[in-house]
Design a protein around this motif. Sequence first.
Motif, short mmCIF file in Angstrom:
data_model
loop_
_atom_site.label_atom_id
_atom_site.label_comp_id
_atom_site.label_asym_id
_atom_site.label_seq_id
_atom_site.Cartn_x
_atom_site.Cartn_y
_atom_site.Cartn_z
N GLN A 72 -56.69 2.71 -3.16
CA GLN A 72 -55.81 2.60 -4.32
C GLN A 72 -56.55 2.88 -5.63
O GLN A 72 -55.96 3.43 -6.57
CB GLN A 72 -55.18 1.21 -4.36
N LEU A 76 -54.85 5.94 -9.38
CA LEU A 76 -54.25 5.34 -10.57
C LEU A 76 -53.25 6.26 -11.28
O LEU A 76 -52.17 5.79 -11.68
CB LEU A 76 -55.35 4.90 -11.54
N TYR A 79 -49.69 5.98 -9.91
CA TYR A 79 -48.94 4.77 -10.25
C TYR A 79 -48.39 4.86 -11.67
O TYR A 79 -47.23 4.48 -11.93
CB TYR A 79 -49.84 3.53 -10.12
N PHE A 80 -49.20 5.37 -12.58
CA PHE A 80 -48.74 5.45 -13.97
C PHE A 80 -47.65 6.51 -14.14
O PHE A 80 -46.79 6.38 -15.01
CB PHE A 80 -49.93 5.70 -14.90
N VAL A 83 -44.54 4.65 -13.41
CA VAL A 83 -44.15 3.81 -14.54
C VAL A 83 -43.45 4.66 -15.59
O VAL A 83 -42.42 4.25 -16.16
CB VAL A 83 -45.37 3.09 -15.14
N LEU A 167 -45.19 -4.64 -13.28
CA LEU A 167 -45.56 -3.32 -12.80
C LEU A 167 -47.01 -2.98 -13.14
O LEU A 167 -47.73 -2.40 -12.34
CB LEU A 167 -44.64 -2.26 -13.42
N VAL A 168 -47.41 -3.34 -14.37
CA VAL A 168 -48.78 -3.11 -14.84
C VAL A 168 -49.27 -4.41 -15.47
O VAL A 168 -48.60 -4.96 -16.35
CB VAL A 168 -48.86 -1.97 -15.86
N ARG A 169 -50.40 -4.93 -15.00
CA ARG A 169 -50.93 -6.18 -15.52
C ARG A 169 -51.42 -6.00 -16.96
O ARG A 169 -51.62 -4.87 -17.42
CB ARG A 169 -52.07 -6.68 -14.63
N PRO A 174 -52.53 -1.40 -12.32
CA PRO A 174 -51.23 -1.43 -11.64
C PRO A 174 -51.10 -2.69 -10.78
O PRO A 174 -52.07 -3.12 -10.15
CB PRO A 174 -51.25 -0.17 -10.77
N LEU A 178 -45.96 -2.50 -7.40
CA LEU A 178 -45.83 -1.09 -7.77
C LEU A 178 -46.68 -0.22 -6.86
O LEU A 178 -46.20 0.78 -6.31
CB LEU A 178 -46.26 -0.88 -9.23
N ALA A 179 -47.94 -0.58 -6.69
CA ALA A 179 -48.87 0.28 -5.96
C ALA A 179 -48.45 0.48 -4.51
O ALA A 179 -48.48 1.61 -4.00
CB ALA A 179 -50.28 -0.31 -6.03
#
Length: 306
Positions: A72, A76, A79-80, A83, A167-169, A174, A178-179
């Motif tokens: 993972q 990155l 994942y973005f 978003v 969704l994003v800390r 991520p 979400l991931a």
Amino acid sequence: MGAGRFAPSPSGPLHLGNLRTAVLAWLFAGSTQREFLLRIEDLDRVRSGAEAIQISELESLGLQFDGSLLRQSERLPIYFDAVEQLKKQDLVFPCFCSRKDIAEAASAPHAAPGAYPGTCRNLSPAEREAKSQDRPAALRLRAEVTEFSVHDQLAGGYAGVVDDFVLVRNDGAPAYNLAVVVDDALSGIDQVVRGDDLLSSAPRQGYLATLLGYDVPEYAHVPLALNTKGQRLAKRDGAVTLEEITEHGVHPADVVAILLESLGLPSTSLLAALEAFDPVNLPREPWIVEPENIVQQLMPPASRNR
């Protein structure tokens, strides 16, 4: 052809419960002619060297994986991108709440237990600007439902709470929900086999998949391995990792046999278990593990009598 997967977090050696779930995921995938993938969920809780240890343990049990190893931490941007897709649908908002804030707000009588109470959902631009001076924002999903239903091969239909989950800390990483949704969909994984402690997260993940235009995978949440007190198996319970057990002279094949026996399957080999595998016949109760008894049972006679 779809795929199943095993997705450990590299936080340390795998214990018997983890290994049992890995075997089950392999059996589910193999019995449905799916590929079987390995993904390392290393966005959090990473211990140096743990990934290599886990891969070695899985290989020593005879589990074989298809395709390339996925990490993972190397994905990155994917994942973005997801978003950004949700932002275009106005389905993301910044949240400045601490865990304490949420815990105290969720204790109100009208709030669902554990659900995000919506504190930051409708802040004005000025309020967001003011709060951002004190604390970096996490990004939450602006959920348009409060419940979503998934089908689980063992539990049947399951409806669970869907809140405005992260969704994003706020450290920019991520979040788990979400991931895993993005990874599963973009890796062709349409069968998710994992511990039943994660069943409650499936509705959130299934709902998020639909928002991103993905198919919801087939789920199978399998019973956990527990200690004699009914708690999740952990290192404090004794020799519960493969490394600890084999230190007593036990061969990994014997550990596989114990895992298969706990599932009511032929213990002679993984292939024999695969031929006999039928999810309908799987135990639905937790596997209660007594490490000392297992080690004594598996130890070679000469070692046992020392």
